[in-house]
Enzyme design. Structure first.
Site, PDB file in Angstrom:
ATOM      1  N   GLU A   1       0.838  -1.206   0.000  1.00 58.41           N
ATOM      2  CA  GLU A   1       0.000   0.000   0.000  1.00 58.41           C
ATOM      3  C   GLU A   1       0.871   1.255   0.000  1.00 58.41           C
ATOM      4  O   GLU A   1       1.884   1.316   0.726  1.00 58.41           O
ATOM      5  CB  GLU A   1      -0.910  -0.039   1.235  1.00 58.41           C
ATOM      6  N   HIS A   2       0.507   2.223  -0.824  1.00 59.86           N
ATOM      7  CA  HIS A   2       1.238   3.488  -1.004  1.00 59.86           C
ATOM      8  C   HIS A   2       2.637   3.254  -1.586  1.00 59.86           C
ATOM      9  O   HIS A   2       3.488   4.121  -1.526  1.00 59.86           O
ATOM     10  CB  HIS A   2       1.314   4.290   0.306  1.00 59.86           C
TER      11      HIS A   2
ATOM     12  N   GLY B   1     -16.656   5.480  -2.606  1.00 55.19           N
ATOM     13  CA  GLY B   1     -15.947   5.946  -1.409  1.00 55.19           C
ATOM     14  C   GLY B   1     -15.532   4.823  -0.483  1.00 55.19           C
ATOM     15  O   GLY B   1     -15.232   5.052   0.689  1.00 55.19           O
ATOM     16  N   ALA B   2     -15.503   3.607  -0.976  1.00 58.85           N
ATOM     17  CA  ALA B   2     -15.183   2.468  -0.112  1.00 58.85           C
ATOM     18  C   ALA B   2     -13.747   1.987  -0.296  1.00 58.85           C
ATOM     19  O   ALA B   2     -13.347   0.970   0.247  1.00 58.85           O
ATOM     20  CB  ALA B   2     -16.151   1.315  -0.398  1.00 58.85           C
ATOM     21  N   GLY B   3     -12.961   2.740  -1.074  1.00 61.98           N
ATOM     22  CA  GLY B   3     -11.578   2.337  -1.296  1.00 61.98           C
ATOM     23  C   GLY B   3     -11.460   1.196  -2.290  1.00 61.98           C
ATOM     24  O   GLY B   3     -10.447   0.498  -2.331  1.00 61.98           O
TER      25      GLY B   3
ATOM     26  N   SER C   1     -11.770   1.746  -5.557  1.00 58.17           N
ATOM     27  CA  SER C   1     -11.373   2.377  -6.817  1.00 58.17           C
ATOM     28  C   SER C   1     -12.497   2.503  -7.825  1.00 58.17           C
ATOM     29  O   SER C   1     -12.305   2.228  -9.013  1.00 58.17           O
ATOM     30  CB  SER C   1     -10.204   1.631  -7.455  1.00 58.17           C
TER      31      SER C   1
ATOM     32  N   ASP D   1      -4.489   1.493  -9.242  1.00 53.85           N
ATOM     33  CA  ASP D   1      -5.929   1.267  -9.361  1.00 53.85           C
ATOM     34  C   ASP D   1      -6.357   1.125 -10.816  1.00 53.85           C
ATOM     35  O   ASP D   1      -7.117   0.222 -11.182  1.00 53.85           O
ATOM     36  CB  ASP D   1      -6.708   2.422  -8.710  1.00 53.85           C
TER      37      ASP D   1
ATOM     38  N   TYR E   1      -3.398  12.363   1.123  1.00 56.09           N
ATOM     39  CA  TYR E   1      -2.747  11.489   0.138  1.00 56.09           C
ATOM     40  C   TYR E   1      -1.625  12.272  -0.555  1.00 56.09           C
ATOM     41  O   TYR E   1      -0.490  11.820  -0.659  1.00 56.09           O
ATOM     42  CB  TYR E   1      -3.768  10.999  -0.890  1.00 56.09           C
TER      43      TYR E   1
HETATM   44  C1  GAF Z   1      -5.130   5.027  -3.831  1.00 55.77           C
HETATM   45  C2  GAF Z   1      -4.336   5.418  -5.064  1.00 55.77           C
HETATM   46  F1  GAF Z   1      -5.164   5.747  -6.097  1.00 55.77           F
HETATM   47  C3  GAF Z   1      -3.362   4.327  -5.494  1.00 55.77           C
HETATM   48  O1  GAF Z   1      -2.561   4.787  -6.555  1.00 55.77           O
HETATM   49  C4  GAF Z   1      -2.498   3.858  -4.322  1.00 55.77           C
HETATM   50  O2  GAF Z   1      -1.489   4.774  -4.049  1.00 55.77           O
HETATM   51  C5  GAF Z   1      -3.360   3.579  -3.093  1.00 55.77           C
HETATM   52  O3  GAF Z   1      -4.231   4.670  -2.789  1.00 55.77           O
HETATM   53  C6  GAF Z   1      -2.534   3.293  -1.890  1.00 55.77           C
HETATM   54  O4  GAF Z   1      -1.795   2.134  -2.086  1.00 55.77           O
HETATM   55  O5  GAF Z   1      -5.989   3.957  -4.102  1.00 55.77           O
END
Ligand code: GAF
Length: 392
Positions: free
Chosen positions: A33-34, A119-121, A123, A169, A219
């Protein structure tokens, strides 16, 4: 198929023509993640929840959009396109990117609907962008390959939604493959499909049903913090271009004394890149227990060091830590709300869901939504049964 048939019908009623139909899925991310905007690795997969668009050409240079979910239209001349604060911005952002790159996009009608929770993550915005770019590419025979479409979709998010997202995503939505997660190297963009064999277990998403307003501003701050860390390391180690190239001793030497917060952020990323590789090895060896433990470690890092979690996400991860039926859990995506992803023993899902719904309501005064997801196919044209072909 129900949703597809319904947007097809709505399109015909509203715009009086035969539409091209495209489906583009939401995504989960197992671990990593990130790491995408730090040139690391990610391990996402497309899911069985998707955005659907029905699209067709217009004679004039207008864009006419209709969202079934919001029951709202948006009409704009191509020459007057600009970002909006609504669902339409993701579609317009893609059209604008295509035009900027010199592609001949004319007027079009588009109807959109979907079952990716917003909005639930998961994408949903990337799914909208990928569905749009795929549909426009087909409609106007632009000849763009899938990787380029991913980049266009990502750029639309930057320029029209203002979130400086990485590539994960849009990539996962476009390149998803049934039954497999994708190990993507976000530096080279090389990728491999790894079958997600969960024998007896399933992926379960627990939706906090919150999205804190910090999500997009923080972010972008995290991204800048990582860039600052890299710049400090680079002063001493010229060859370093991203956190992918950085080690913990380098951070100790070049960042710790300058800013302990930036140090924590960067250390998390360096650890997460390594953790992802260990998790992939575990997955390939069928060692789901180790994979699950890595997910918990990722959550702790995201919560304590990267500080993108929130009390609702922490609550849901803590609530399953001592459940023998749960191998691993963590917050997923950008953070500040959305879902946790859990690996849960199939037979135990119903009881666990019932129990968590009750305690979450009692302790957080919020409803919990529970989704069991399956890894599905990426963006593609859809045909309704009985339809022969699409005439432009
Ligand atoms: C969001 C971003 F859109 C992705 O690119 C990614 O960075 C994610 O956060 C975190 O892993 O979904």
């Amino acid at each position: 198929m129900v949703m597809l048939a319904s947007i097809d019908k709505i399109y015909r009623e509203k715009f009086n023509g035969e539409p091209l139909l495209v489906r583009s899925p939401g995504r989960v991310n197992i671990i990593g993640e990130h790491t995408d905007y730090n040139e690391g690795f990610v391990l996402p997969g497309a899911i069985d929840k998707a955005i659907y668009v029905a699209i067709g050409k217009r004679e004039d240079a207008m864009i006419h959009l209709y969202s079934v979910d919001f029951k709202e239209s948006h009409e704009v001349a191509i020459s007057a396109m600009k970002p909006t604060k609504t669902w339409a911005t993701y579609i317009l952002g893609v059209a604008s990117q295509l035009l900027q790159r010199g592609h001949a996009v004319g007027g079009f009608n588009l109807v959109i609907d979907g079952d990716v929770p917003l909005g639930a993550g998961l994408s949903s915005s990337a799914a909208v962008e990928c569905a749009t770019v795929f549909a426009l590419n087909e409609l106007f025979s632009l000849g763009i390959d899938k990787m380029e479409m991913v980049k266009i979709a990502q750029k639309a998010e930057h320029s029209y939604a203002g979130v400086m997202c990485g590539i994960m995503d849009q990539f996962a939505s476009m390149f998803g493959k049934e039954g497999s997660v994708i190990k993507l190297d976000c530096r080279s963009l090389d990728f491999e499909y790894i079958p997600l064999k969960l024998d007896g277990y399933k992926l379960v998403l627990l939706n906090t049903n919150v999205k804190h307003s910090l999500a997009s501003s923080e972010y972008n701050v995290r991204r800048l913090q990582c860039e600052q860390g890299v710049a400090w390391v680079k002063e001493k180690y010229e060859q370093v271009n991203s956190l992918r190239d950085v080690s913990i001793p380098m951070l100790d030497e070049c960042v710790l004394g300058k800013d302990p917060v930036i140090y924590k952020r960067c250390r998390f990323i360096v650890e997460e890149i390594k953790r992802l590789n260990d998790a992939c090895d575990a997955l390939e060896m069928g060692d789901l227990k180790t994979l699950g433990q890595k997910m918990y470690e990722t959550h702790d890092g995201l919560s304590n060091d990267y500080e993108v979690s929130c009390k609702e996400l922490d609550y849901l991860v803590d609530a399953v830590r001592s459940e023998p039926a749960v191998l691993g859990a963590r917050m997923m995506g950008g953070g500040f709300g959305g879902c946790t992803i859990n690996i849960v023993q199939e037979d135990a899902i119903d009881d666990l869901a019932a129990k968590l719904k009750e305690t979450y309501k009692k302790d957080m005064q919020l409803d919990l939504s529970v989704h069991t997801v399956v890894i599905g196919e990426g963006t593609a044209i859809q045909k309704l049964p009985g339809s022969i072909h699409f005439n432009q």
